[in-house]
Motif scaffolding. Structure first.
Motif, PDB file in Angstrom:
ATOM      1  N   UNK A   1      39.234  24.454  41.059  1.00 37.21           N
ATOM      2  CA  UNK A   1      38.705  24.593  39.677  1.00 37.21           C
ATOM      3  C   UNK A   1      38.020  23.571  38.972  1.00 37.21           C
ATOM      4  N   UNK A   2      38.544  22.301  39.074  1.00 35.26           N
ATOM      5  CA  UNK A   2      37.900  21.071  38.526  1.00 35.26           C
ATOM      6  C   UNK A   2      36.557  20.943  38.997  1.00 35.26           C
TER       7      UNK A   2
ATOM      8  N   UNK B   1      34.637  33.561  38.019  1.00 40.03           N
ATOM      9  CA  UNK B   1      34.753  32.425  38.766  1.00 40.03           C
ATOM     10  C   UNK B   1      35.899  31.930  39.108  1.00 40.03           C
ATOM     11  N   UNK B   2      37.157  32.383  38.490  1.00 41.66           N
ATOM     12  CA  UNK B   2      38.359  31.990  38.852  1.00 41.66           C
ATOM     13  C   UNK B   2      38.782  32.867  39.881  1.00 41.66           C
ATOM     14  N   UNK B   3      38.466  34.064  39.975  1.00 43.84           N
ATOM     15  CA  UNK B   3      38.913  35.005  41.133  1.00 43.84           C
ATOM     16  C   UNK B   3      38.387  34.255  42.371  1.00 43.84           C
ATOM     17  N   UNK B   4      36.930  33.940  42.212  1.00 50.14           N
ATOM     18  CA  UNK B   4      36.149  33.278  43.515  1.00 50.14           C
ATOM     19  C   UNK B   4      36.972  31.961  43.803  1.00 50.14           C
ATOM     20  N   UNK B   5      37.393  31.288  42.907  1.00 48.19           N
ATOM     21  CA  UNK B   5      37.938  29.978  43.146  1.00 48.19           C
ATOM     22  C   UNK B   5      39.503  30.395  43.691  1.00 48.19           C
ATOM     23  N   UNK B   6      40.171  31.093  43.337  1.00 45.22           N
ATOM     24  CA  UNK B   6      41.623  31.610  43.813  1.00 45.22           C
ATOM     25  C   UNK B   6      41.252  32.046  45.578  1.00 45.22           C
TER      26      UNK B   6
ATOM     27  N   UNK C   1      45.867  32.279  39.688  1.00 44.13           N
ATOM     28  CA  UNK C   1      44.688  32.737  38.738  1.00 44.13           C
ATOM     29  C   UNK C   1      44.705  32.640  37.416  1.00 44.13           C
ATOM     30  N   UNK C   2      45.984  32.511  36.842  1.00 42.44           N
ATOM     31  CA  UNK C   2      46.223  32.107  35.360  1.00 42.44           C
ATOM     32  C   UNK C   2      45.817  30.644  35.296  1.00 42.44           C
TER      33      UNK C   2
END
Length: 179
Positions: A87-88, A49-54, A37-38
């Protein structure tokens, strides 16, 4: 006193995931989820968005664990590369999207009440028909059926981020078409 720390067995976890062992995926998430997540947060610079991606990455890890090949790299590296690529891709996709403000969304939502869509409005039908089939279904699920993005992702069998992007792009296309 000898205190040796046993390293986490990433490869063993992936092998267990490939066999359908859900506890292995949970162990992997518990061990590495916060670090992943970091990493993703630093790339996308958006917590939600980061949470969705992970989340999407762990689904991908689970469904593709059988494709991991230890001769091509480490299991931990494979896991991180999945997160990094998602993420990218999200960053790249967000640069291509046009932001809609609340007024635009409210106007579009007003156009998509169930009665208007099914009343034979030629303009709405014409605009909806211009959308690709999957994004069109997403818009209809959202604004006719009242489904959340997560529910649509489940119904469509598509990643949550993809569904959000389809809806956002489709709303922009519909707004242009309706004016």
């Amino acid at each position: 006193m000898n205190s040796s720390v046993t390293p986490f067995d990433f490869q063993g976890c992936l092998a267990a995931c490939a066999r359908g062992d859900r506890s292995a995926l949970q162990a992997l998430y518990d061990h590495e989820g916060s670090r992943l997540l970091g990493v993703v947060r630093r790339i996308v610079r958006d917590d939600a968005m980061a949470e969705d991606i992970v989340h999407d990455a762990f689904i991908r890890i689970w469904t593709r664990a059988t494709s991991f090949d230890a001769t091509r790299g480490s299991a931990r590296g494979w896991i991180y590369s999945i997160n990094r690529h998602l993420a990218l891709n999200a960053v790249r996709d967000s640069r291509q999207e046009t932001a809609l403000d609340d007024a635009d969304i409210a106007t579009l939502v007003g156009e998509f009440d169930e009665g208007a869509i099914w009343s034979g409005s030629a303009k709405i039908y014409r605009c909806l028909e211009q959308l690709q089939p999957a994004p069109q279904r997403c818009v209809l699920h959202a604004y006719v059926d009242g489904c959340s993005h997560a529910e649509i992702a489940s119904l469509m069998g598509a990643p949550l981020g993809t569904v959000k992007a389809w809806i956002k792009r489709s709303l922009e296309a519909l707004r242009e078409c309706m004016t």
